[in-house]
Design an enzyme around this catalytic site. Sequence first.
Site, PDB file in Angstrom:
ATOM      1  CD  GLU A  82      -2.689   1.105   2.648  1.00  0.00           C
ATOM      2  OE1 GLU A  82      -2.525   0.181   3.475  1.00  0.00           O
ATOM      3  OE2 GLU A  82      -3.437   2.076   2.852  1.00  0.00           O
ATOM      4  CG  ASP A  93      -3.612   9.135   7.114  1.00  0.00           C
ATOM      5  OD1 ASP A  93      -3.619   7.931   7.416  1.00  0.00           O
ATOM      6  OD2 ASP A  93      -3.892   9.562   5.980  1.00  0.00           O
TER       7      ASP A  93
END
Lengths: 307, 403
Positions: A82, A93
């Site tokens: 990823e 995030d």
Amino acid sequence: MSAAIDHGDTAAAVAAQSGQALSGQAHSSRAADSGRLAARFETLKREGRGGLVTFVSAGDPDYATSLKLVQGLPGAGADVIELGMPFTDPMADGPSIQASSLRALKAGMTLRGTLRLVEEFRLTDAETPIILMGYYNPIYAYGVERFLTDARAAGVDGLIVVDLPPEEDVELCLPALASGVNFIRLATPTTDDRRLPTVLANTSGFIYYVSIAGITGAGAATDEAISAAVERLRRHTDLPVAVGFGITTPAAAASVARLADAAVVGSAIVNRIAANLDENGSPAPGLVDDVLAFVRTLSDGVRAARG
Amino acid sequence: MQRLNTYRSGPDEHGHFGIYGGRFVAETLMPLILEVEQAYNAAKVDPAFKAELRHYLTHYVGRPSPLYLAERLTARFGGAKVYFKRDELNHTGAHKINNCMGQILLAKRMGKRRIIAETGAGQHGVATATVCALFDLPCTIYMGETDIERQKPNVFRMKLLGAEVKPVSSGSRTLKDAMNEALRDWVTNVEDTFYIIGTVAGPHPYPAMVRDFQSVIGEEVREQMIAAEGRLPDSLVACIGGGSNAMGLFYPFLDEPTVRMVAVEAAGHGIETGAHAASLTGGRPGVLHGNRTYLLQSEDGQITEGHSISAGLDYPGIGPEHSWLHDVGRVEYISATDNEALDAFQMCSRLEGIIPALEPSHALAAVTKLAPTLPKDHLLVMNLCGRGDKDIFTVADALGVKI
């Protein structure tokens, strides 16, 4: 609905549902590309083990180091890569991944550069699936059609775009599926049974279960909670289930790999990159080896999990 | 472009104003966003909710705010009659409380037990902390470290009111980063937390909801102007950061073809220098903070930092309805520089005895250019959306004065 879709053939299924016709050429090359994820999860099933999905930001801490890292990941035991598309404002995030994104941007990373990194990786590895993770604005600025064309040509297998919920599928998800790029959706603890079918409808490749309501790197869910969530997802879909957020150790990765089809590790790997930078942000000579050694411990944990 | 017989029909059921708006948020937040939308749709047609909001706006906020003919400025300009909508006279000193009052009543209705907000200049943070004190809900305010430094009085106010002010050290340490942190908090505490967004931006239903709560400004102007002059105003002028005070002033008049509307963005050191916060004049469409709208950004789609002497205008985006009104041409979007705003700030203080916030000083800077060109029977309303007490340190600094 998605339970009836063979995830190896999602684009055709979606096209059939929406009445769109795929050109013959798009169809054949799609089959080749979106096959990488399906093939990898088939292999895992055959080997009777859970997979390891590893996250790094493209271009962190710089392009050359990042390319070496990504090239080394399959050898260190990563089953799926990823790759973060750096963005200035990664709202979902945590601090670790935000910092890695900003390091990459500071070193000059762009979305074009991220695609070039995938292209270069494909010269040495034709089999490991690569999914790109990020936010929509850089893709929107690049142009959706041009991005999908270039991403496919570079060898990208799937996309995770955090700020595109199913309500905005027409933006990127449907064009991606039509062009043979998997669109991997996040399901979360707040995604209840009523909403799950909406989330799964156009998801392909695998479903990424975010095990905590929170940002990346924020904490960990219990095995019981993860197990219950995976069972719930499996009642709704045949797609492989990868579980992420809060997995920081080989033991934690192993226990997730026992419960789900794959474990996703991001912040812990990114922290390992950060730990190998000097005060000017330059990589220490042993950065790549150290990070890959850490990935190896995760992978060993995952591989021993069902042993 | 489609032809419209109304400019007031947006957003559509998916929260879009033309191509703008929408709901670009992480999956964790989607169920809650849908819940907020549902709760707001029910509340806005509930007479009990409307009565409760009316009660607090009248007896706590101090509405209606006056519509005041600024005689000395009118004489100085020698053109249009310049009226001020005195939203700086609201409790807490700005228009922000109109919206906070509406949202906290909604949060209570939804049974939420904790409030978060972001703030730039601190006005929205103070207004949020105020309603949280009033309704006894714990409150966390995210604020960029840069803004904490330049808006110290408001930081102290928020703390006095019982709010926790969390400094944000990421990115440019200003409003956009505070908004990122507030969204992160919300993702993490989605079960019990309500996010009071301070402007007409963010995921649907926020842009429409905040607009509706701020529309009390324009509705009052309509009544007050008819009472004062027997007709509608000819021009409306307001400053734009995210654009909530402007949207609140304009919205009730959007379908009045005789009413000209002018919105003033912050040109900072000048649009040509790149150091500005004029998203419409100097940006292009993109997706950030839950909506598609005009954004300051690089070629690669990375968000760039805005600059303005006013912390309240220093945001790289703008409400999506403004982006749409800009594209369809209903509202004129112009800009004023830091220096022009500073001049207007001093002029208003000296001539009217009103120290305006730096935000509406941008609107006044535009009025100083517009009013002289207009006939004497032209009725111009400028939204004086905040008072300048919070800005005296910034202004003193800019003028080279030590206080």
